[in-house]
Design a protein around this motif. Structure first.
Motif, short mmCIF file in Angstrom:
data_model
loop_
_atom_site.label_atom_id
_atom_site.label_comp_id
_atom_site.label_asym_id
_atom_site.label_seq_id
_atom_site.Cartn_x
_atom_site.Cartn_y
_atom_site.Cartn_z
N PHE A 108 -7.39 1.84 -3.09
CA PHE A 108 -6.59 0.62 -2.98
C PHE A 108 -7.52 -0.59 -3.04
O PHE A 108 -8.45 -0.70 -2.23
CB PHE A 108 -5.81 0.59 -1.67
CG PHE A 108 -4.85 1.73 -1.49
CD1 PHE A 108 -3.85 1.98 -2.44
CD2 PHE A 108 -4.92 2.55 -0.38
CE1 PHE A 108 -2.96 3.03 -2.28
CE2 PHE A 108 -4.02 3.60 -0.21
CZ PHE A 108 -3.05 3.85 -1.17
N THR A 133 0.83 -1.21 0.00
CA THR A 133 0.00 0.00 0.00
C THR A 133 0.86 1.25 0.00
O THR A 133 0.57 2.22 -0.72
CB THR A 133 -0.93 -0.01 1.22
OG1 THR A 133 -1.74 -1.19 1.20
CG2 THR A 133 -1.85 1.21 1.22
N ASP A 193 -7.67 5.01 4.26
CA ASP A 193 -6.55 4.17 4.69
C ASP A 193 -5.58 4.95 5.56
O ASP A 193 -5.12 4.46 6.60
CB ASP A 193 -5.83 3.62 3.45
CG ASP A 193 -4.61 2.80 3.80
OD1 ASP A 193 -4.75 1.60 4.07
OD2 ASP A 193 -3.50 3.38 3.81
N GLY A 198 -3.65 2.46 8.16
CA GLY A 198 -3.28 1.33 7.32
C GLY A 198 -3.43 0.00 8.04
O GLY A 198 -4.07 -0.11 9.09
N HIS A 253 -7.52 -4.63 -2.69
CA HIS A 253 -6.67 -5.69 -2.15
C HIS A 253 -7.19 -7.07 -2.54
O HIS A 253 -8.40 -7.34 -2.49
CB HIS A 253 -6.62 -5.58 -0.62
CG HIS A 253 -5.99 -4.32 -0.14
ND1 HIS A 253 -4.63 -4.19 0.00
CD2 HIS A 253 -6.53 -3.13 0.20
CE1 HIS A 253 -4.36 -2.96 0.42
NE2 HIS A 253 -5.49 -2.29 0.55
N ARG A 290 0.87 4.10 -2.91
CA ARG A 290 0.56 5.50 -2.63
C ARG A 290 1.55 6.42 -3.34
O ARG A 290 1.18 7.50 -3.83
CB ARG A 290 0.59 5.74 -1.12
CG ARG A 290 -0.01 7.07 -0.70
CD ARG A 290 0.07 7.25 0.82
NE ARG A 290 -0.79 6.33 1.52
CZ ARG A 290 -2.08 6.51 1.72
NH1 ARG A 290 -2.67 7.58 1.23
NH2 ARG A 290 -2.78 5.61 2.41
#
Length: 243
Positions: A109, A92, A181, A186, A111, A96
């Motif tokens: 994001f 992540t 996030d 995170g 996943h 970014r």
């Protein structure tokens, strides 16, 4: 739409038998996104987390042979075997950096896992959730029927009739807006359940957490997984020899 971006993050630990199929599915999803939501930038970051098998060779072959990846959309990072939570966080953080100049509320994001295959419209679904104002999208997963004994598969199907509500959080099908996030800190650097913990914090903070059973991700039906309490153990305990 031209200022929106989606980055897929995939932690990978010793998945030489499945990562190629995972990348093929993601390639199809990238193609679908370009067709249906033109102008949305996309990247895929794999974190090879302490791989000791042929995973890296499979990934390298995909980069050389699939035009989607040879064009630069695929980013590969390596780490010592730090575990899925830290690996997902590392991916992540790298993703970014790829979104320099993109407004955080327009950066998403998505996943998934290296033993999983996303639907070809999965990225479209993720982008649409972002554009609709969601902070988090919790998606469904289904076990690969080819991996399950027929008796186990029937048990699973009886427990998941059409229209069944979503009951679990899966890192194999999870979306998080970039600013959410950051606000959530995170993923925790834990060996498992990093996905559950992040969604619990999002709900506790009153963020817009949405759930969908549409376009489920197909994931491995193995009983011996990469984490002691992950999806593989859930399958074994719920539908396998512990039933």
């Amino acid at each position: 739409m031209s200022t929106a971006r989606i980055d897929v993050v995939v932690p990978v630990h010793d998945e030489e038998d499945s990562v190629g199929r995972s990348l093929d599915a993601l390639s199809a999803a990238v193609t679908s996104l370009a067709r249906d939501r033109p102008g949305v930038a996309v990247g895929v970051t794999l974190v090879l987390d302490g791989c000791t098998d042929g995973t890296a060779a499979v990934v390298d072959r995909a980069r050389r042979t699939d035009p989607t990846w040879s064009g630069g959309a695929l980013h590969v990072r390596t780490s010592a075997h730090v575990g899925v939570g830290r690996a997902r966080a590392l991916g992540t953080a790298h993703a970014r950096l790829l979104a320099d100049g993109v407004v955080p509320g327009r950066h998403w994001f998505a996943h998934t896992d290296a033993d999983s295959r996303v639907h070809r419209d999965w990225l479209v679904q993720q982008v649409d959730a972002m554009l609709a104002g969601a902070h988090v999208l919790v998606g469904a997963v289904v076990p690969d029927p080819d991996d399950l004994d027929p008796v186990v598969l029937e048990r699973w199907r009886r427990a998941h009739p059409p229209g069944a509500t979503l009951g679990h959080v899966h890192g194999a099908n999870l979306g998080v807006r970039a600013d959410a996030d950051a606000a959530l800190g995170g993923f925790d650097p834990v060996p498992e359940h990093e996905d559950v913990r992040l969604v619990e914090r999002a709900r506790a903070l009153g963020l817009d957490v949405r759930a969908t059973t549409e376009l489920p991700v197909v994931t491995s039906g193995r009983f011996a997984g990469r984490t002691p309490g992950g999806y593989a153990e859930h399958l074994r305990r719920t539908y396998g020899d512990a039933v």
